[in-house]
Design an enzyme around this catalytic site. Structure first.
Site, PDB file in Angstrom:
ATOM      1  N   LYS A  59       0.842  -1.215   0.000  1.00  0.00           N
ATOM      2  CA  LYS A  59       0.000   0.000   0.000  1.00  0.00           C
ATOM      3  C   LYS A  59       0.872   1.258   0.000  1.00  0.00           C
ATOM      4  O   LYS A  59       0.694   2.142  -0.832  1.00  0.00           O
ATOM      5  CB  LYS A  59      -0.904  -0.002   1.243  1.00  0.00           C
ATOM      6  CG  LYS A  59      -1.573   1.338   1.516  1.00  0.00           C
ATOM      7  CD  LYS A  59      -2.551   1.264   2.658  1.00  0.00           C
ATOM      8  CE  LYS A  59      -2.073   1.752   3.988  1.00  0.00           C
ATOM      9  NZ  LYS A  59      -1.691   3.151   4.115  1.00  0.00           N
ATOM     10  N   ASN A  60       1.793   1.318   0.941  1.00  0.00           N
ATOM     11  CA  ASN A  60       2.535   2.572   1.096  1.00  0.00           C
ATOM     12  C   ASN A  60       3.508   2.828  -0.062  1.00  0.00           C
ATOM     13  O   ASN A  60       3.783   3.976  -0.395  1.00  0.00           O
ATOM     14  CB  ASN A  60       3.250   2.604   2.448  1.00  0.00           C
ATOM     15  CG  ASN A  60       2.248   2.750   3.586  1.00  0.00           C
ATOM     16  OD1 ASN A  60       1.091   3.093   3.359  1.00  0.00           O
ATOM     17  ND2 ASN A  60       2.685   2.466   4.815  1.00  0.00           N
ATOM     18  N   CYS A  82      -5.251   8.003   9.123  1.00  0.00           N
ATOM     19  CA  CYS A  82      -5.549   7.447  10.444  1.00  0.00           C
ATOM     20  C   CYS A  82      -5.242   8.488  11.521  1.00  0.00           C
ATOM     21  O   CYS A  82      -4.269   9.246  11.414  1.00  0.00           O
ATOM     22  CB  CYS A  82      -4.698   6.215  10.703  1.00  0.00           C
ATOM     23  SG  CYS A  82      -5.137   4.821   9.670  1.00  0.00           S
ATOM     24  N   ARG A 139      -0.094  14.701  13.602  1.00  0.00           N
ATOM     25  CA  ARG A 139       0.551  14.304  12.350  1.00  0.00           C
ATOM     26  C   ARG A 139       0.932  15.556  11.558  1.00  0.00           C
ATOM     27  O   ARG A 139       0.306  15.874  10.551  1.00  0.00           O
ATOM     28  CB  ARG A 139      -0.355  13.365  11.538  1.00  0.00           C
ATOM     29  CG  ARG A 139      -0.664  12.072  12.277  1.00  0.00           C
ATOM     30  CD  ARG A 139      -1.329  11.050  11.402  1.00  0.00           C
ATOM     31  NE  ARG A 139      -0.387  10.414  10.483  1.00  0.00           N
ATOM     32  CZ  ARG A 139      -0.694   9.388   9.703  1.00  0.00           C
ATOM     33  NH1 ARG A 139      -1.899   8.888   9.720  1.00  0.00           N
ATOM     34  NH2 ARG A 139       0.211   8.857   8.889  1.00  0.00           N
ATOM     35  N   ASP A 198       3.220   0.086  12.409  1.00  0.00           N
ATOM     36  CA  ASP A 198       1.992  -0.398  11.768  1.00  0.00           C
ATOM     37  C   ASP A 198       1.700  -1.867  12.072  1.00  0.00           C
ATOM     38  O   ASP A 198       0.671  -2.397  11.652  1.00  0.00           O
ATOM     39  CB  ASP A 198       2.061  -0.167  10.248  1.00  0.00           C
ATOM     40  CG  ASP A 198       1.893   1.312   9.906  1.00  0.00           C
ATOM     41  OD1 ASP A 198       1.615   2.112  10.815  1.00  0.00           O
ATOM     42  OD2 ASP A 198       2.045   1.672   8.714  1.00  0.00           O
ATOM     43  N   ARG A 204      -9.404   0.272   3.551  1.00  0.00           N
ATOM     44  CA  ARG A 204      -8.403   1.196   3.025  1.00  0.00           C
ATOM     45  C   ARG A 204      -7.085   0.493   2.736  1.00  0.00           C
ATOM     46  O   ARG A 204      -6.290   0.982   1.944  1.00  0.00           O
ATOM     47  CB  ARG A 204      -8.112   2.301   4.045  1.00  0.00           C
ATOM     48  CG  ARG A 204      -9.206   3.329   4.198  1.00  0.00           C
ATOM     49  CD  ARG A 204      -8.750   4.431   5.127  1.00  0.00           C
ATOM     50  NE  ARG A 204      -7.339   4.680   4.914  1.00  0.00           N
ATOM     51  CZ  ARG A 204      -6.436   4.847   5.872  1.00  0.00           C
ATOM     52  NH1 ARG A 204      -6.807   4.827   7.132  1.00  0.00           N
ATOM     53  NH2 ARG A 204      -5.168   5.042   5.598  1.00  0.00           N
TER      54      ARG A 204
HETATM   55  C1  UD1 Z   1       3.885   6.553   7.184  1.00  0.00           C
HETATM   56  C2  UD1 Z   1       2.867   5.479   6.934  1.00  0.00           C
HETATM   57  C3  UD1 Z   1       2.192   5.091   8.240  1.00  0.00           C
HETATM   58  C4  UD1 Z   1       3.239   4.717   9.296  1.00  0.00           C
HETATM   59  C5  UD1 Z   1       4.323   5.770   9.412  1.00  0.00           C
HETATM   60  C6  UD1 Z   1       5.479   5.335  10.291  1.00  0.00           C
HETATM   61  C7  UD1 Z   1       2.165   6.004   4.676  1.00  0.00           C
HETATM   62  C8  UD1 Z   1       1.074   6.494   3.768  1.00  0.00           C
HETATM   63  N1  UD1 Z   1       1.891   5.980   5.984  1.00  0.00           N
HETATM   64  O1  UD1 Z   1       3.188   7.675   7.710  1.00  0.00           O
HETATM   65  O2  UD1 Z   1       1.323   3.998   7.994  1.00  0.00           O
HETATM   66  O3  UD1 Z   1       2.619   4.549  10.545  1.00  0.00           O
HETATM   67  O4  UD1 Z   1       4.864   6.079   8.109  1.00  0.00           O
HETATM   68  O5  UD1 Z   1       6.057   4.167   9.790  1.00  0.00           O
HETATM   69  O6  UD1 Z   1       3.222   5.607   4.223  1.00  0.00           O
HETATM   70  N2  UD1 Z   1       6.583  13.964  11.737  1.00  0.00           N
HETATM   71  C9  UD1 Z   1       6.848  15.287  12.043  1.00  0.00           C
HETATM   72  N3  UD1 Z   1       6.794  16.193  11.000  1.00  0.00           N
HETATM   73  C10 UD1 Z   1       6.501  15.830   9.712  1.00  0.00           C
HETATM   74  C11 UD1 Z   1       6.238  14.469   9.431  1.00  0.00           C
HETATM   75  C12 UD1 Z   1       6.292  13.566  10.479  1.00  0.00           C
HETATM   76  O7  UD1 Z   1       7.109  15.646  13.177  1.00  0.00           O
HETATM   77  O8  UD1 Z   1       6.479  16.688   8.832  1.00  0.00           O
HETATM   78  C13 UD1 Z   1       6.626  12.969  12.842  1.00  0.00           C
HETATM   79  C14 UD1 Z   1       5.274  12.295  13.077  1.00  0.00           C
HETATM   80  O9  UD1 Z   1       4.454  13.044  13.949  1.00  0.00           O
HETATM   81  C15 UD1 Z   1       5.690  10.954  13.645  1.00  0.00           C
HETATM   82  C16 UD1 Z   1       7.028  10.661  12.954  1.00  0.00           C
HETATM   83  O10 UD1 Z   1       7.485  11.919  12.460  1.00  0.00           O
HETATM   84  O11 UD1 Z   1       5.911  11.059  15.030  1.00  0.00           O
HETATM   85  C17 UD1 Z   1       6.960   9.670  11.838  1.00  0.00           C
HETATM   86  O12 UD1 Z   1       5.994  10.084  10.886  1.00  0.00           O
HETATM   87  P1  UD1 Z   1       6.136   9.693   9.336  1.00  0.00           P
HETATM   88  O13 UD1 Z   1       7.231   8.699   9.173  1.00  0.00           O
HETATM   89  O14 UD1 Z   1       6.199  10.949   8.545  1.00  0.00           O
HETATM   90  O15 UD1 Z   1       4.742   8.989   9.049  1.00  0.00           O
HETATM   91  P2  UD1 Z   1       3.863   9.097   7.743  1.00  0.00           P
HETATM   92  O16 UD1 Z   1       4.736   9.233   6.556  1.00  0.00           O
HETATM   93  O17 UD1 Z   1       2.761  10.088   7.944  1.00  0.00           O
END
Ligand code: UD1
Length: 431
Positions: A22-23, A117, A122, A309, A401
């Protein structure tokens, strides 16, 4: 409202095949918007998050055709706008990859703030920081992000203060056509980032180092494309079925996976007493007759750590293990909301901030519970398959999803799971 009805207590047995990631698919579909020619994307999971993103691409002009066998023909040449105006962009997290893709294509982009989610804060500050470094200014207005670089992006050195999958992927996509070299330091190393980089390289990009914490992208003027690309198997779907096999004390050959991606999970399963036969592209998971599984402690981390996840599914399984298990959630600040549902099924779990203490073994019993988000929903399905009696899981759109053909796949290995709307349709046919 449709729900899943599950009669638990039977071991899962047989063979199950894992779908495309998916990702990875979400990153790759968005990245396809940067290309200058068509491509064929194979092994794309047909799940609602991916279908929504494909629809969003159609609304900006891309030609998207689903071919026999499920491969997707994607032609980005007719994309005529940098503005995403379809509000469904708010429903999924990965719609934010269109920001990176449209910036690469047009030097500007406009999109809704993403959804996805709900497991705590986020933010997308790191994505914006990266885009700013590449020369794009950002404005937030009326729930939309507007980015403008006034022309082609310019490569730069970007250090991510925190390891972020989304920010790494988005900046990498944006930088593919930037002038000069972009370096992303403290980059995330998840398999889906490597897959997206491989996709872009197959189409003509120059990305090196994906899978390490330093990614270097030498911007190119055009990405001629014209090739086909097959997406990697889904690490989290594979892990969910592996945990299901162990938790129900079954015996399942989980096929079409990459064993290397499963190492954080196989290490833990091995430690607690689950039997594993690791093959080239499959893993057989089983529990010996009468074998007691032991408690353990797990800390979720960015890859190659234990994936957040798989945290809810792991917690569900640890309810069946003997002793006190500890789970530390190090990625998200509020990812234990589903534990109240597991408690309704009889689990003994205490949560303090980001730590869950699980006392086992407990024999779970059927209950009516909610799929609060995608992976929490998966944990509910596994718990219900293990529980005595009948469970009903509602809010199942969260699950749809991310799991392709969940019901037929689980039924294929002996899971007694049905969708309430299917039961109703069958009853109506009989009348
Ligand atoms: C992706 C996955 C999600 C998974 C996560 C962590 C997808 C579509 N989703 O989410 O299923 O749970 O990776 O493996 O691929 N953060 C910040 N600032 C930012 C972005 C992130 O502080 O701009 C923080 C977040 O709050 C979190 C951490 O970084 O604590 C990791 O988030 P991130 O790896 O970005 O997750 P996603 O890409 O949203």
């Amino acid at each position: 409202m449709a729900s899943y009805i599950i009669n638990g207590g039977k071991p899962l047995r047989g063979e199950i095949a894992v779908s495309g990631s998916k990702n990875a698919a979400l990153g790759i579909v968005a990245a396809a918007c940067v290309l200058d020619g068509p491509c064929l994307i194979e092994n794309l999971p047909h799940i609602s998050d991916v279908l929504t993103l494909l629809d969003l691409c159609r609304t900006i002009g891309a030609t998207v055709e689903i071919r026999d066998g499920g491969a997707v023909y994607f032609d980005p040449r007719p994309i005529h706008t940098a503005q995403v105006t379809d509000e469904r962009a708010r429903d999924i997290r990965a719609s934010y990859y269109l920001l990176g893709a449209l910036l690469a294509r047009f030097g500007q982009a406009e999109n809704y703030l993403p959804g996805g989610c709900n497991f705590g804060t986020r933010p997308i500050d790191l994505h914006l920081k990266g885009f700013n470094s590449l020369g794009a200014k950002d404005t937030l207005a009326y729930g939309k992000i507007i980015l403008d670089a006034g022309g082609r992006l310019k490569g730069d050195n970007i250090f991510l203060d925190k390891v972020s999958v989304g920010a790494t992927m988005n900046i990498m996509i944006a930088a593919t056509k930037a002038e000069g070299r972009t370096t992303i330091e403290n980059a995330a190393r998840e398999p889906h980032i490597v897959d997206c980089a491989n996709f872009l390289n197959t189409m003509g990009a120059k990305i090196r180092g994906a899978g390490t914490d330093v990614i270097r992208i030498d911007g190119v003027e055009r990405l001629e494309a014209g090739s086909s690309y097959a997406i990697i198997p889904d690490q989290i779907e594979a892990g969910t079925y592996m945990i299901g096999a162990a938790m129900t004390r079954g015996d399942v050959l989980v096929k079409n996976l990459i064993p290397k991606h499963m190492e954080p999970l196989t290490a833990k399963l091995d430690e607690i007493g689950v039997k594993l036969d690791i093959q080239d592209d499959a893993i057989r998971v089983w529990v010996e007759e009468g074998q007691e599984l032991k408690s353990t402690s797990v800390r979720t981390m960015a890859y190659p750590g234990f994936p957040t996840d798989l945290q809810p599914q792991m917690v569900a399984m640890l309810t069946s293990c003997t002793g006190l298990s500890k789970i530390y959630e190090d990625v998200w600040d509020n990812r234990f909301q589903y534990i109240d549902d597991l408690k309704q099924m009889g689990a003994k779990i205490t949560v303090a901030d980001r730590v869950a203490l699980i006392e086992g073994p407990t024999q779970l019993t059927g209950a009516m519970v909610k799929a609060r988000d995608l992976r929490a929903g998966a944990a509910m399905v596994l718990a219900a398959l293990t529980a005595y009696g009948e469970s009903e899981i509602y809010n199942i759109h969260s699950l749809e999803r991310g799991y392709e053909d969940l019901i037929p796949k689980l039924r294929g290995i002996g899971g007694d799971i049905r969708k309430s709307s299917d039961i109703l349709e069958a009853a109506e046919r009989e009348l």
